[in-house]
Design an enzyme around this catalytic site. Structure first.
Site, PDB file in Angstrom:
ATOM      1  CB  VAL A 120      22.951  56.661  69.430  1.00  0.00           C
ATOM      2  CG1 VAL A 120      23.700  55.526  68.721  1.00  0.00           C
ATOM      3  CG2 VAL A 120      21.919  55.936  70.148  1.00  0.00           C
ATOM      4  CB  ALA A 128      17.059  52.673  70.848  1.00  0.00           C
ATOM      5  CB  ILE A 147      17.252  56.629  72.803  1.00  0.00           C
ATOM      6  CG1 ILE A 147      16.100  56.337  71.696  1.00  0.00           C
ATOM      7  CG2 ILE A 147      16.651  57.625  73.794  1.00  0.00           C
ATOM      8  CD1 ILE A 147      14.797  55.955  72.186  1.00  0.00           C
ATOM      9  CB  CYS A 148      17.147  59.748  69.430  1.00  0.00           C
ATOM     10  SG  CYS A 148      16.750  60.705  68.129  1.00  0.00           S
ATOM     11  CG  ASN A 149      20.038  63.531  67.275  1.00  0.00           C
ATOM     12  OD1 ASN A 149      20.319  62.831  66.374  1.00  0.00           O
ATOM     13  ND2 ASN A 149      19.397  64.827  67.209  1.00  0.00           N
TER      14      ASN A 149
END
Length: 171
Positions: free
Chosen positions: A84, A134, A80-82
């Site tokens: 990814v 995400a 999720i977030c960074n």
């Protein structure tokens, strides 16, 4: 098994970090990791990579072999977030549908390793080939997709609890 807190589950959550020393999150949450990168167990079901600002640090590079092995073993992986962006920077998203904090953000992290702009989907969370990605605001969708992959309950119950958490009692 079930999605309600306190219900029986077959999974135990453990934390992994570069060190076993106390860690403080960006939001001020303190925890002592169960494992460091050298002592992570060989037998686990899922690897969940939380967001945050540390993914662009030299220390984060220690996660690359852990991710490579998890992908080779077809483990469930959530990012999720960074996290990814970190996966994109290392080419881990080149063969899967995915999302993130924007396709431009993924390209910024090392465009030469990220070659799957066509696989990017403008959604809160995407699940493909045992990998859930995400954006930073897609935590409910992220959780729903992971719970579905982990088969912690029926799809109907997981969806019901997702809807309740997303929309409250509104019908």
């Amino acid at each position: 098994m079930g999605v309600m807190p306190g219900s029986e589950t077959k999974y135990i959550v453990k934390t992994v970090a570069p060190t076993r020393d106390s860690i403080t999150s960006l939001g001020g949450f303190h925890t002592i990791p169960d494992y460091n990168f050298e002592t992570i167990p060989k037998n686990y079901t899922a690897l969940i990579l939380i967001g945050g600002m540390q993914w662009n640090s030299p220390e984060a590079e220690q996660v690359v072999p852990i991710l490579q092995k998890a992908m080779q073993q077809n483990k469930i992986i959530g990012a999720i977030c960074n996290a990814v962006s970190f996966m994109a920077a290392h080419g881990f998203l080149n063969d899967i549908k995915h999302t993130g904090n924007t396709v431009q953000q993924l390209q910024l992290w090392r465009k030469e390793n990220y070659t799957n702009e066509a696989g990017y989907m403008e959604r809160q969370a995407v699940s493909d080939k045992n990998i859930v990605t995400a954006n930073g605001t897609g935590y409910l969708e992220f959780t729903r997709e992971l719970l579905l992959l982990l088969h912690v309950d029926t799809e109907e119950r997981i969806t019901t609890y997702y809807e309740f958490n997303k929309n409250g009692l509104v019908k």
